[in-house]
Design an enzyme around this catalytic site. Structure first.
Site, short mmCIF file in Angstrom:
data_model
loop_
_atom_site.label_atom_id
_atom_site.label_comp_id
_atom_site.label_asym_id
_atom_site.label_seq_id
_atom_site.Cartn_x
_atom_site.Cartn_y
_atom_site.Cartn_z
NE ARG A 1 29.28 79.17 80.11
CZ ARG A 1 29.29 78.12 80.91
NH1 ARG A 1 28.16 77.53 81.26
NH2 ARG A 1 30.44 77.63 81.35
NE ARG B 1 22.89 62.60 82.89
CZ ARG B 1 23.36 63.82 82.63
NH1 ARG B 1 23.63 64.64 83.61
NH2 ARG B 1 23.57 64.20 81.39
CG HIS C 1 23.94 75.39 86.17
ND1 HIS C 1 24.12 76.34 85.21
CD2 HIS C 1 25.18 74.90 86.43
CE1 HIS C 1 25.40 76.41 84.90
NE2 HIS C 1 26.05 75.54 85.62
CG ASN D 1 30.25 65.82 92.91
OD1 ASN D 1 31.34 65.37 93.25
ND2 ASN D 1 30.07 66.45 91.77
CG ASP E 1 23.50 79.21 83.22
OD1 ASP E 1 24.54 78.64 82.82
OD2 ASP E 1 22.74 78.73 84.07
CB THR F 1 29.73 71.20 94.09
OG1 THR F 1 30.86 71.69 94.80
CG2 THR F 1 29.97 69.76 93.68
N1 APR Z 1 37.00 68.30 100.58
C1 APR Z 1 37.71 69.27 100.00
N2 APR Z 1 38.05 69.26 98.69
C2 APR Z 1 37.67 68.22 97.97
C3 APR Z 1 36.90 67.15 98.52
C4 APR Z 1 36.58 67.22 99.89
N3 APR Z 1 35.88 66.26 100.49
N4 APR Z 1 36.67 66.27 97.53
C5 APR Z 1 37.23 66.75 96.41
N5 APR Z 1 37.83 67.92 96.67
C6 APR Z 1 38.59 68.78 95.77
C7 APR Z 1 39.49 68.01 94.82
O1 APR Z 1 40.67 67.57 95.48
C8 APR Z 1 39.76 69.05 93.74
O2 APR Z 1 40.95 69.78 93.98
O3 APR Z 1 37.74 69.51 94.91
C9 APR Z 1 38.55 69.99 93.83
C10 APR Z 1 37.71 70.03 92.55
O4 APR Z 1 38.48 70.63 91.59
P1 APR Z 1 38.50 70.17 90.04
O5 APR Z 1 38.53 68.70 89.96
O6 APR Z 1 39.55 71.00 89.37
O7 APR Z 1 37.06 70.61 89.53
P2 APR Z 1 36.60 72.09 89.10
O8 APR Z 1 36.78 72.27 87.64
O9 APR Z 1 37.20 73.08 90.02
O10 APR Z 1 35.02 72.00 89.38
C11 APR Z 1 34.52 71.93 90.69
O11 APR Z 1 32.52 73.15 90.23
O12 APR Z 1 31.61 74.02 88.28
C12 APR Z 1 31.60 72.95 89.18
O13 APR Z 1 30.99 71.04 87.80
C13 APR Z 1 32.02 71.64 88.54
O14 APR Z 1 31.26 70.27 90.36
C14 APR Z 1 32.41 70.84 89.75
C15 APR Z 1 33.01 71.90 90.68
#
Ligand code: APR
Length: 312
Positions: free
Chosen positions: A150, A87, A174, A94, A147, A118
């Site tokens: 849902r 974690r 959350h 992030n 939430d 995020t």
């Molecule tokens: N700048 C821009 N984009 C970035 C960066 C950055 N520094 N780092 C990562 N990314 C992009 C990745 O390239 C990816 O395309 O963020 C995107 C995240 O997309 P996914 O991996 O598909 O994740 P997703 O399901 O969209 O979730 C994103 O939202 O609900 C929350 O828990 C979830 O934290 C997560 C976020």
């Protein structure tokens, strides 16, 4: 023309962009670090506009200069927790991403309101506020809307009634400790407690708390994105159209509900200035205790993040 920047062209980011353009709310710029990804999704969404009957502009980019003068920035950039990752690793990764994204977007759109998506949500919203130095009304996290949606869906299914008539309030962080509030949930004004047994309500509340995990267990390689995307778009709409909807959002508590200095899900009025007001509801001793417990857990996570960022 209203302009919204969505950072992260992954599942959630692309879905936010789809709803914001598709519902004719604003033009959208999508940013992602992966070359071609936001460009491809942006172009695909642009090509959908004639089918959806609007002339919204949307495109993808790696260049933050293109995000200049956005009214709203939605942050969905980040990584999902992978097997073997702690974690703390996720928190640190992030946090670094949200920090850099918030800095870059704020530089080009100093007046923008931030909607953070995020995870871990309440901690990332807090970090976006710290990083930009914006007043608290201009940085808000998306969680309670999702939430509550849902909870609404589960209640509609159980009662065999339209989800449209069901209104719910889910407060708190959350996570596992979120606080669904059946006393403040209703079917077109009829209290939920009149229509459903206490046991059934508790079962649906628990399914709501586990809502994110239920989807992850099914998808296996990702997390929810349709409802999260729609939730963020609804918040964007309430702000840009100054609808002043009463929605549970992650906001900086400054003494409300006896909580201070953390971001946590509370009912707010969301309008053109972002958080127009935090609404204070009367809670029972038990509801209040649940909210405090959730707040304590968020505080621990913020402290953990602060330590990780110092050692970064
Ligand atoms: N700048 C821009 N984009 C970035 C960066 C950055 N520094 N780092 C990562 N990314 C992009 C990745 O390239 C990816 O395309 O963020 C995107 C995240 O997309 P996914 O991996 O598909 O994740 P997703 O399901 O969209 O979730 C994103 O939202 O609900 C929350 O828990 C979830 O934290 C997560 C976020």
């Amino acid at each position: 023309m209203a302009k919204v920047t969505v950072v992260g062209a992954g599942f959630v980011g692309a879905t936010v962009a789809q709803y914001v353009c598709g519902q004719d709310i604003a033009d959208v710029v999508v940013v992602d670090v992966v070359e071609g990804l936001p460009q491809g999704k942006g172009l695909d969404l642009f090509e959908a506009s004639p089918l959806l009957g609007n002339d919204r502009k949307i495109f993808g980019t790696q260049d933050y200069a293109d995000t200049k003068n956005s009214q709203i920035v939605v942050i969905t950039a980040g990584i999902a927790r992978k097997p073997g990752m702690s974690r703390d690793d996720l928190l640190k990764t992030n946090a670094n991403i949200v920090q850099s994204v918030a800095k870059e977007t704020h530089k080009h759109s100093p007046d923008a309101i931030f909607v953070v998506v995020t995870n871990p949500l309440d901690v990332m919203a807090y970090l976006a506020k710290q990083t930009t130095g914006l007043p608290a009304n201009k940085v808000v996290g998306m969680a309670g809307v999702l939430d509550s949606a849902r909870f609404q869906s589960f209640i509609a299914e159980e009662l065999k009634m339209s989800a449209e008539d069901i209104k719910c309030m889910v407060m708190g962080g959350h996570g596992d400790l979120m606080v669904p509030l059946p006393r403040y949930s209703s079917v077109n004004g009829v209290p939920l407690t009149e229509l459903m047994s206490t046991d059934k309500i508790e079962a649906l509340s628990q399914r709501t708390r586990d809502g994110g995990a239920e989807i992850v267990a099914l998808l296996k390689t990702g997390s929810a994105f349709y409802a999260p995307g729609a939730s963020a778009a609804l918040m964007v709409e309430s702000i840009l159209r100054d609808k002043r909807r009463l929605l549970p959002c992650s906001v900086l508590a400054e003494g409300q509900y006896g909580i201070k200095d953390i971001y946590i899900g509370l009912p707010v009025i969301l309008g053109k200035n972002g958080v127009e007001k935090i609404v204070e509801l009367k809670l029972t001793a038990e509801e209040s205790a649940q909210l405090k417990k959730s707040a304590a857990s968020i505080k621990e996570n913020v402290e953990a993040m602060n330590k990780l960022l110092v050692t970064a």
